[in-house]
Write an enzyme that holds these catalytic residues in place. Structure first.
Site, PDB file in Angstrom:
ATOM      1  N   ASP A   1     -14.009  -0.302 -10.954  1.00 19.67           N
ATOM      2  CA  ASP A   1     -13.848  -0.820  -9.592  1.00 19.67           C
ATOM      3  C   ASP A   1     -12.996  -2.085  -9.680  1.00 19.67           C
ATOM      4  O   ASP A   1     -13.393  -3.069 -10.315  1.00 19.67           O
ATOM      5  CB  ASP A   1     -15.221  -1.115  -8.983  1.00 19.67           C
ATOM      6  CG  ASP A   1     -15.119  -1.515  -7.512  1.00 19.67           C
ATOM      7  OD1 ASP A   1     -14.063  -2.047  -7.110  1.00 19.67           O
ATOM      8  OD2 ASP A   1     -16.094  -1.297  -6.781  1.00 19.67           O
TER       9      ASP A   1
ATOM     10  N   ALA B   1      -5.099   1.297  -4.653  1.00 16.42           N
ATOM     11  CA  ALA B   1      -4.815   0.210  -3.706  1.00 16.42           C
ATOM     12  C   ALA B   1      -5.771   0.292  -2.528  1.00 16.42           C
ATOM     13  O   ALA B   1      -6.349   1.349  -2.255  1.00 16.42           O
ATOM     14  CB  ALA B   1      -3.372   0.319  -3.191  1.00 16.42           C
TER      15      ALA B   1
ATOM     16  N   THR C   1      -5.613   0.768   0.954  1.00 15.50           N
ATOM     17  CA  THR C   1      -4.522   1.288   1.786  1.00 15.50           C
ATOM     18  C   THR C   1      -4.891   1.396   3.278  1.00 15.50           C
ATOM     19  O   THR C   1      -4.086   1.903   4.058  1.00 15.50           O
ATOM     20  CB  THR C   1      -4.062   2.675   1.280  1.00 15.50           C
ATOM     21  OG1 THR C   1      -5.202   3.519   1.204  1.00 15.50           O
ATOM     22  CG2 THR C   1      -3.397   2.587  -0.074  1.00 15.50           C
TER      23      THR C   1
ATOM     24  N   TYR D   1       2.913   0.239  -7.513  1.00 16.36           N
ATOM     25  CA  TYR D   1       3.529   0.730  -6.271  1.00 16.36           C
ATOM     26  C   TYR D   1       3.351  -0.279  -5.143  1.00 16.36           C
ATOM     27  O   TYR D   1       2.281  -0.866  -4.992  1.00 16.36           O
ATOM     28  CB  TYR D   1       2.937   2.087  -5.877  1.00 16.36           C
ATOM     29  CG  TYR D   1       3.200   3.110  -6.948  1.00 16.36           C
ATOM     30  CD1 TYR D   1       4.419   3.794  -7.000  1.00 16.36           C
ATOM     31  CD2 TYR D   1       2.272   3.344  -7.969  1.00 16.36           C
ATOM     32  CE1 TYR D   1       4.691   4.688  -8.019  1.00 16.36           C
ATOM     33  CE2 TYR D   1       2.532   4.240  -8.992  1.00 16.36           C
ATOM     34  CZ  TYR D   1       3.749   4.908  -9.010  1.00 16.36           C
ATOM     35  OH  TYR D   1       4.033   5.783 -10.021  1.00 16.36           O
TER      36      TYR D   1
ATOM     37  N   ASP E   1       6.825  -0.339   2.136  1.00 17.71           N
ATOM     38  CA  ASP E   1       7.780  -0.729   3.176  1.00 17.71           C
ATOM     39  C   ASP E   1       7.190  -1.819   4.085  1.00 17.71           C
ATOM     40  O   ASP E   1       7.935  -2.553   4.737  1.00 17.71           O
ATOM     41  CB  ASP E   1       8.138   0.497   4.031  1.00 17.71           C
ATOM     42  CG  ASP E   1       6.903   1.246   4.527  1.00 17.71           C
ATOM     43  OD1 ASP E   1       5.940   1.372   3.749  1.00 17.71           O
ATOM     44  OD2 ASP E   1       6.880   1.688   5.687  1.00 17.71           O
TER      45      ASP E   1
ATOM     46  N   TYR F   1      -2.223  -6.122   5.205  1.00 21.35           N
ATOM     47  CA  TYR F   1      -1.918  -5.150   4.152  1.00 21.35           C
ATOM     48  C   TYR F   1      -0.556  -5.471   3.520  1.00 21.35           C
ATOM     49  O   TYR F   1      -0.427  -5.541   2.290  1.00 21.35           O
ATOM     50  CB  TYR F   1      -1.928  -3.734   4.742  1.00 21.35           C
ATOM     51  CG  TYR F   1      -1.394  -2.672   3.805  1.00 21.35           C
ATOM     52  CD1 TYR F   1      -2.146  -2.223   2.724  1.00 21.35           C
ATOM     53  CD2 TYR F   1      -0.123  -2.119   4.004  1.00 21.35           C
ATOM     54  CE1 TYR F   1      -1.646  -1.243   1.859  1.00 21.35           C
ATOM     55  CE2 TYR F   1       0.378  -1.145   3.149  1.00 21.35           C
ATOM     56  CZ  TYR F   1      -0.385  -0.714   2.079  1.00 21.35           C
ATOM     57  OH  TYR F   1       0.119   0.243   1.226  1.00 21.35           O
TER      58      TYR F   1
ATOM     59  N   LYS G   1       0.234  -6.558  -0.320  1.00 24.49           N
ATOM     60  CA  LYS G   1       1.118  -5.779  -1.205  1.00 24.49           C
ATOM     61  C   LYS G   1       2.234  -6.674  -1.756  1.00 24.49           C
ATOM     62  O   LYS G   1       2.623  -6.552  -2.919  1.00 24.49           O
ATOM     63  CB  LYS G   1       1.708  -4.566  -0.464  1.00 24.49           C
ATOM     64  CG  LYS G   1       0.701  -3.505  -0.052  1.00 24.49           C
ATOM     65  CD  LYS G   1      -0.059  -2.897  -1.228  1.00 24.49           C
ATOM     66  CE  LYS G   1       0.799  -2.020  -2.114  1.00 24.49           C
ATOM     67  NZ  LYS G   1      -0.007  -1.401  -3.212  1.00 24.49           N
TER      68      LYS G   1
ATOM     69  N   TRP H   1       5.392   5.803   3.865  1.00 26.03           N
ATOM     70  CA  TRP H   1       4.881   6.941   4.637  1.00 26.03           C
ATOM     71  C   TRP H   1       4.493   8.118   3.731  1.00 26.03           C
ATOM     72  O   TRP H   1       4.962   9.245   3.914  1.00 26.03           O
ATOM     73  CB  TRP H   1       5.914   7.394   5.668  1.00 26.03           C
ATOM     74  CG  TRP H   1       6.261   6.397   6.737  1.00 26.03           C
ATOM     75  CD1 TRP H   1       6.067   5.044   6.707  1.00 26.03           C
ATOM     76  CD2 TRP H   1       6.880   6.676   8.002  1.00 26.03           C
ATOM     77  NE1 TRP H   1       6.516   4.470   7.871  1.00 26.03           N
ATOM     78  CE2 TRP H   1       7.028   5.445   8.679  1.00 26.03           C
ATOM     79  CE3 TRP H   1       7.339   7.846   8.624  1.00 26.03           C
ATOM     80  CZ2 TRP H   1       7.601   5.355   9.947  1.00 26.03           C
ATOM     81  CZ3 TRP H   1       7.911   7.754   9.875  1.00 26.03           C
ATOM     82  CH2 TRP H   1       8.044   6.528  10.533  1.00 26.03           C
TER      83      TRP H   1
END
Ligand SMILES: NC(=O)c1ccc[n+]([C@@H]2O[C@H](COP(=O)([O-])OP(=O)(O)OC[C@H]3O[C@@H](n4cnc5c(N)ncnc54)[C@H](OP(=O)(O)O)[C@@H]3O)[C@@H](O)[C@H]2O)c1
Length: 304
Positions: free
Chosen positions: A37, A61, A63, A100, A103, A126, A130, A151
């Site tokens: 975790d 992540a 997300t 990763y 956008d 978010y 990131k 996306w």
């Protein structure tokens, strides 16, 4: 000795595809939340200490873009701090880290597609988490590949594509946002492109420099969410999936008629030409991947 590749986020859209695409490159150990975790630094250190990877691929992540607005601390912990810890542990072992990003690090005000040189300015928690993750990985390990994508959809996992496949089976007409543009990008394509980059890394002649760094990795072309939804309705019908609605039943609405907690960029287009030039990777049009994924979903439902 085959190289050891540690994948985090095994049960996500991308993690699922990475398990397949990285398999020919070495011994892949794919882990999920129950193995490690990312909330807990000690669990991360124990995992890396136990597995001793040559490459770490972080597809895990936080997300949930809407939930991140209320759960800032958790979003920052998973997307930024944990990413930095993984990068530092990789650096200490002389291992490469692949991470990763999104956008959503951009504000969407640019008219054309975003390049790696453009200045990020996230609109929501978010996106900020990131971006902080990118910075942490870059600071902790020069041997990094930070790959921004957009996306994501896949045969496995949750996405806009899966939500639309459920929605177009119902009789009620839909309203879908038409003023946000981006490129739907298949998890399978991202995983395959990652495998090609890693194949180059693993086979590089001794002493040859490797082009570590930040790259955009998104399908070519672009669409609004509304155009994407209409395409899904048409192509799902062609693929033999249950579809009640036609594109005429899917109404285009501006973002301000579809209020969300998190603000989203109107322009999410990423320019992937640096990746194409550097690694010789062909970036297909987004429609190709969607057609393929719908055929695979139809196939799996026929078997079920
Ligand atoms: N989805 C998109 O549209 C999109 C767009 C641009 C960039 N990205 C980025 O692309 C990457 C892959 O995204 P994806 O769509 O494959 O994500 P996903 O399907 O939501 O999968 C994320 C995975 O992370 C795991 N995870 C979350 N919190 C964790 C924790 N505390 N400890 C361990 N694992 C945890 C989840 O585990 P559980 O299964 O246990 O929840 C899940 O398996 C992410 O970095 C994401 O930010 C995604």
């Amino acid at each position: 000795m085959p190289k050891k590749i540690l994948v985090l986020g095994r049960d996500g859209q991308l993690g699922f595809e990475l398990r397949r695409s990285l398999a020919p490159l070495g011994h892949v150990v794919a882990t999920g939340r129950s193995d490690c975790d990312l909330t807990y630094p000690l669990q991360i250190a124990r995992l890396v200490g136990r597995e001793k990877p040559d490459i770490i691929v972080n597809a895990a992540a936080f997300t949930a873009v809407e939930r991140a607005e209320e759960d800032t601390v958790r979003a920052m912990r998973i997307n930024a701090e944990a990413a930095g810890e993984l990068a530092a542990l990789a650096a200490a072992r002389g291992a490469l880290i692949v991470h990763y990003s999104s956008d959503y690090v951009f504000d969407g005000a640019k008219l054309g597609a975003y390049t790696e040189q453009d200045t990020p300015a996230p609109l929501n928690v978010y996106g900020r988490s990131k971006l902080a993750g990118e910075h942490a990985v870059q600071a902790m390990n020069p041997a990094h590949l930070v790959l921004r994508t957009s996306w994501i959809y896949g045969v496995f996992g949750s996405s806009f594509l899966k939500t639309m496949l459920m929605a177009v089976r119902q009789p009620e007409p839909l309203r879908v946002v038409s003023d946000q543009r981006g490129a739907p990008t298949g998890a399978a394509f991202i995983a395959d492109a990652t495998a090609l980059m890693l194949a180059r890394y693993l086979t590089r002649p001794a002493g040859e420099p490797f082009p570590f760094g930040l790259y955009h990795l998104a399908a070519s072309g672009d669409a609004s969410w509304h155009e994407y939804a209409c395409f899904i309705a048409q192509q799902a019908r062609r693929a033999g999936l249950a579809v009640t609605l036609t594109p005429a039943d899917i109404r285009a609405v501006p973002s301000d008629q579809y209020p969300t907690t998190a603000r989203r960029p109107l322009n999410s287009r990423l320019d992937s030409r640096l990746l194409e030039r550097t690694f010789g990777i062909h970036v297909p049009h987004w429609e190709e991947g969607v057609v393929h994924a719908l055929a695979a979903i139809a196939d799996s439902r026929n078997l079920a």
